[in-house]
Each structure stands twice: as structure tokens, then as C-alpha cells.
Design an enzyme around this catalytic site. Sequence first.
Site, mmCIF file in Angstrom:
data_model
loop_
_atom_site.group_PDB
_atom_site.id
_atom_site.type_symbol
_atom_site.label_atom_id
_atom_site.label_comp_id
_atom_site.label_asym_id
_atom_site.label_seq_id
_atom_site.Cartn_x
_atom_site.Cartn_y
_atom_site.Cartn_z
ATOM 1 N N ASP B 52 0.818 -1.218 0.000
ATOM 2 C CA ASP B 52 0.000 0.000 0.000
ATOM 3 C C ASP B 52 0.850 1.265 0.000
ATOM 4 O O ASP B 52 2.037 1.220 0.306
ATOM 5 C CB ASP B 52 -0.867 0.029 1.265
ATOM 6 N N TYR B 110 6.302 -9.870 7.736
ATOM 7 C CA TYR B 110 6.118 -8.425 7.880
ATOM 8 C C TYR B 110 6.540 -7.985 9.286
ATOM 9 O O TYR B 110 6.422 -8.747 10.247
ATOM 10 C CB TYR B 110 4.642 -8.044 7.701
#
Lengths: 250, 250
Positions: B52, B110
Site C-alpha cells: 500500500d 512483515y
Amino acid sequence: MRNFKVTLAYDGSGYHGWQRQSNALAVQEVVENAIFKLTGEKVVVQGCSRTDAGVHARMYVLSMELESTITPRGIQLGLNSWLPDDISVIGCEECEAGFHARYHCKGKEYEYIVHNSRIKDPFLKNTAFRNTYPIDEVLLDKAAKDYVGEHDFKAFCSTACDKEITVRTIYRFDVRREGELVIFTVAGNGFLYNMVRIMVGTLLFINEGKIAADAIPRIIESKDRTKAGKTVPPQGLYLNKVYYDKEPED
Amino acid sequence: MRNFKVTLAYDGSGYHGWQRQSNALAVQEVVENAIFKLTGEKVVVQGCSRTDAGVHARMYVLSMELESTITPRGIQLGLNSWLPDDISVIGCEECEAGFHARYHCKGKEYEYIVHNSRIKDPFLKNTAFRNTYPIDEVLLDKAAKDYVGEHDFKAFCSTACDKEITVRTIYRFDVRREGELVIFTVAGNGFLYNMVRIMVGTLLFINEGKIAADAIPRIIESKDRTKAGKTVPPQGLYLNKVYYDKEPED
């Protein structure tokens, strides 16, 4: 009027240095605007130092007078809510009437960070200077000791420097490595325009064999800017500490 | 045609995510332009993941086919000279013809960084999310274990998610503190749209007492996005590792 000592930290990437100017955004202007929003008072703050465009501060001290009855903690939290995320008030205290952030400053410590790598680190874009030539930090730490003491640093001053007296005292100058970062730390009673960046640039020239490892005393002696190394770029430079009480000869 | 596996790192602050789009600058477009400048070839690269706007990558893998006879090292250094300082090619190798960075990806790790402080740190502006509520990282590390395993994570997927199958396997989820930073690390075989940011937001709600510490299994069960916490902002999120060989169940 009440007098305050305010301590800031800022990422200088987005600013044309500390000092307010007509044609570009400076940290001083942003801080003074935040003070106006918080208190309704138009003040001119006194900063401890001019920092150049792109230079950072982990500790920057300013003094200012206010009519407001706001508490120091209220100033800190209030200004932080008005300031952008790249400027932070990390401390605020009320102080004696005469305190002046620049005149009463006894010394400063700067840090310069070199990213010593052939490959870019995207997270260091604005916060270190990348130098690809392998750095011998032990050699440079030894050479850097030649800066220590009271000297005329005219050779380490931008030719744009307007100071008549170019004698300064350097308390210490250390070079160390942390992984791919080589960190230059220098403390002194005052610094001329671009002085730290020229001192570091001279050490990098010593590293690359462009200047002899024992040449610093002769360069100081020469008072000739052209004998010293290049001015390294601003994004690696941090104003690290500002001293008011005693000389930081630790 | 030769096939290459290229590994990037990037600071996503200045980009509208990975995927090329018509109305905003994305990392993919910048990389493809650099490839064109280096080789004269117009290629469409295959990225391992969409990230994103504002999300970072310490390790991002893409595959691409080139006619060029350039060496992998030549691609790395050549692309780095054309890429801006916030995108870096950290590795490049020639690989078998069929390798595809997205289809062959076996898992990802992540990291999400929270700056847990009342006072802003200007140097973390684009690289961490500031949360002022004191974080109990031991509590959250324990709660995070409820994410581990194969589950239907529909409740942890943005309502804009277009995936029909919302079952994913989480290999591990750890929460630790380093000074003022609280670091959330999660590895799994795949992640839904905004999934990591909703998982972290749910843990922060547990920290603040807005969700019970043992509620994660019930939220998973509910498949209801409204039962989970807020989506935390993108600047704290890093794609940390991408796995191709084996599942990262270390």
C-alpha cells in the site's frame, strides 16, 4: 515577561535550515507560527545556532519570552500538537530572565554519519551521507585527534564565512564504526560556517589517500581553505548536544 | 529471453504503493523506467506483492525477463545508478525460465513498528506509527499467538478485499520491545488486503482494554471485520522477508 528554554529535535530534510528567511521555509518560522497558534503571541525566538539546509538536530535549544501563563509542560505538549511530525519539542523549562540560547551557549557536540557501502540503503536517504570508498575508521580516529585543542580554523571555514575571529577550541573528535555506519563525533566551544562538514571531508580525503594522514596540523597552520578536503553534504550532520553549564570536556 | 530475480528495498513514504497506476507514482513505475534507461527494454516486472501507499520494504522480490546480455551485478549497479535514493536494488540473480516472483512465493514476513511515546521523534515521522498509550508487550505477545495456525481471516481483511478464499496460515506472530519501539513480527503463507495492519490494530485495542485479551479466536470465528480493531497507518509497516524455497517455520 517569562523566559523559557525550549529544547527541540528536528529532521532538517524538509527545511532550509534553522534561520527564518524570506524565500524558503525554515525551522524557526514553523516554530514561531506554532507558538502564535498556541499563545496568540508573536515572538522572535533566539536559537542556539544556525543550522544549514538539510542538517538535523537531536538537541536544539532556543530561548523565548512569553506573556502567557501557560506551564512549561503545556508549552511542550501544546507546541507539539501544532508542529509537524518532523519537529518535536523534547523539553521546556522556565528560566532566569537573562538566559539567551545563543549568547550563553558554552559548547556544542555534532555527529556526522557516513553510510559506508556500495549499495544504497533507502532508509538512510535523508539521514546519512553515502561514501563507497572503504573507510579505515581506526586511521581516521587517530588523525582526528589533530583537530583537538585551540586552533585558528580558518582553513576549515567556508569562504562565505563572515567571522573575523576564527579561533575555536575542539574538546574531542572521535571516529567509530557501527556496522556500515561510520560515525564522526566532535565537541567544541564553537564552530565556524561549514566547519564540521569540512573537517569530516578532510578526514575522508585522508582515507582516500588524497591528503596525508598527518597533514591536519599543516592544513590548520596554512589557514588556506583550499588545502582542506571537500565540504560533505548536509544530510549526514546532526547537532547532537548543546552545553550551557560547563565545558563538555568529559 | 533471460529471467531475473531482483531484490529491492524501498522507503515507501514517497510512493502510492508498489503497483503501477495511472494517477499516482508507484514503485513499479519507477523501477520499470530505470530498467528502460539501463537496457532500452520496456518490461513489465512481476512483483511479489502489492504494498500500500506509504508501506516500506526491506526485502521485495520481482521477476523480469530481459533480452539484454548484461550481468546480474551489472543490473544491480546499473539500476541503482538510475533509481532514486529511496529505492535500492539489494540483490539480483539470473534464474530458471519459469520463475515468477508472485506465483512462486511460499511465504512472507512483515514487521510493524510502533513508537510508544508521548513525545514525537522527528526521525520516525515516516517510518513508525506513534501510539501514546503505554504498551504491555508481554500481554500482546501472548495474545498474538492466537493468530498462529490456519484460519479464515475474513474478519481481518479490508472490506475492499476482493479475495474469495480468505483462509491463510500464520506461522508465527511475536511482539517485542526495543526501548520506545514496540515491534510486531508476523510470518505466514499469504496475507489479505490490510490484514497485518488490522491484526496489529486489534492487538493495540487489546492493549487499551477495548477488546478482551482472549478475544482473537472469537473474532476469527465471527468472520466480521467490525469485531476487529482499527487498521493502523501504513508508515509503520515493512515487508521484511519473502520466501521461495521452504516455509519459514523457524
